[in-house]
Design an enzyme around this catalytic site. Structure first.
Site, PDB file in Angstrom:
ATOM      1  N   ALA A 158     -11.005   4.944   0.651  1.00 24.84           N
ATOM      2  CA  ALA A 158     -10.710   4.543   2.034  1.00 24.84           C
ATOM      3  C   ALA A 158     -10.958   3.051   2.231  1.00 24.84           C
ATOM      4  CB  ALA A 158     -11.540   5.361   3.016  1.00 24.84           C
TER       5      ALA A 158
ATOM      6  N   GLU B 282      -3.664  -2.408   6.054  1.00 23.47           N
ATOM      7  CA  GLU B 282      -3.619  -3.527   6.996  1.00 23.47           C
ATOM      8  C   GLU B 282      -2.670  -4.621   6.521  1.00 23.47           C
ATOM      9  OE1 GLU B 282      -6.020  -6.368   9.954  1.00 23.47           O
ATOM     10  OE2 GLU B 282      -6.893  -4.483   9.284  1.00 23.47           O
TER      11      GLU B 282
ATOM     12  N   GLY C  80      -8.039   1.399   0.696  1.00 20.51           N
ATOM     13  CA  GLY C  80      -6.870   1.823   1.460  1.00 20.51           C
ATOM     14  C   GLY C  80      -6.770   1.141   2.807  1.00 20.51           C
ATOM     15  N   ASP C  81      -7.902   0.912   3.444  1.00 16.32           N
ATOM     16  CA  ASP C  81      -7.926   0.216   4.730  1.00 16.32           C
ATOM     17  C   ASP C  81      -7.326  -1.184   4.579  1.00 16.32           C
ATOM     18  OD1 ASP C  81      -8.876  -0.338   7.525  1.00 16.32           O
ATOM     19  OD2 ASP C  81     -10.238  -1.694   6.476  1.00 16.32           O
ATOM     20  N   ALA C  82      -7.729  -1.888   3.543  1.00 17.98           N
ATOM     21  CA  ALA C  82      -7.236  -3.252   3.307  1.00 17.98           C
ATOM     22  C   ALA C  82      -5.749  -3.250   2.957  1.00 17.98           C
ATOM     23  CB  ALA C  82      -8.049  -3.917   2.198  1.00 17.98           C
TER      24      ALA C  82
END
Length: 158
Positions: free
Chosen positions: A34, A42, A37-39
């Site tokens: 995560a 975005e 994945g967040d980066a």
């Protein structure tokens, strides 16, 4: 095809320059998946927003924030859930069920956990270098949220 060749060349150069070792995406915890994945998500959203043309920075920020917030990610995952493979669903569920020490300020616990699962899936696909599937899911998800309709978007010069 030329684009994917240049992507492969870039990734090869990047890995060599950064001295990155091969990774097994399945060996990472769901919260690490995560995290990356967040980066990745975005950056994908930022590229989509700025690709629509020049606009004031505050508008770029508001549009990007509206698509990366937990509620929007949760809504996207729910819209895509039936299209996920069994393996993708398993990664998503691991991320959703992971015990995170933090929670988003402006999200329900359910949306936050769902978005963490989505970010884990994005991170897993990225680390597996399954960029085609990753792009397909994000693009399809944006479409299901009505974010791929060109007619809806207006452009203003800065």
């Amino acid at each position: 095809m030329e684009e994917s060749v240049s992507l492969k060349e870039f990734l090869s150069y990047y890995k060599k320059a950064m001295n990155l070792q091969p990774v097994d995406a399945d060996s990472y915890s769901p919260l690490i998946l995560a995290y990356i994945g967040d980066a990745v998500y975005e950056v994908m959203i930022r590229m989509r927003v700025i690709n629509k043309g020049s606009m004031p920075m505050n508008r770029i920020h508001r549009k990007t924030a509206s698509l990366v917030k937990a509620g929007a990610q949760a809504k996207m995952l729910r819209a895509l859930e039936e299209e996920l493979t069994e393996e993708e669903l398993a990664v998503y569920r691991r991320g959703r069920n992971a015990k995170s020490p933090t929670m988003a300020k402006h999200a329900t616990m359910i949306d936050y956990r769902t978005s963490t699962g989505m970010e884990a899936l994005v991170g897993w696909l990225f680390l597996r270098e399954d960029f085609e599937r990753l792009t397909e899911l994000v693009s399809r998800g944006l479409g299901l949220l009505g974010e791929m309709d060109e007619e809806k978007e207006t452009h203003h010069a800065v």
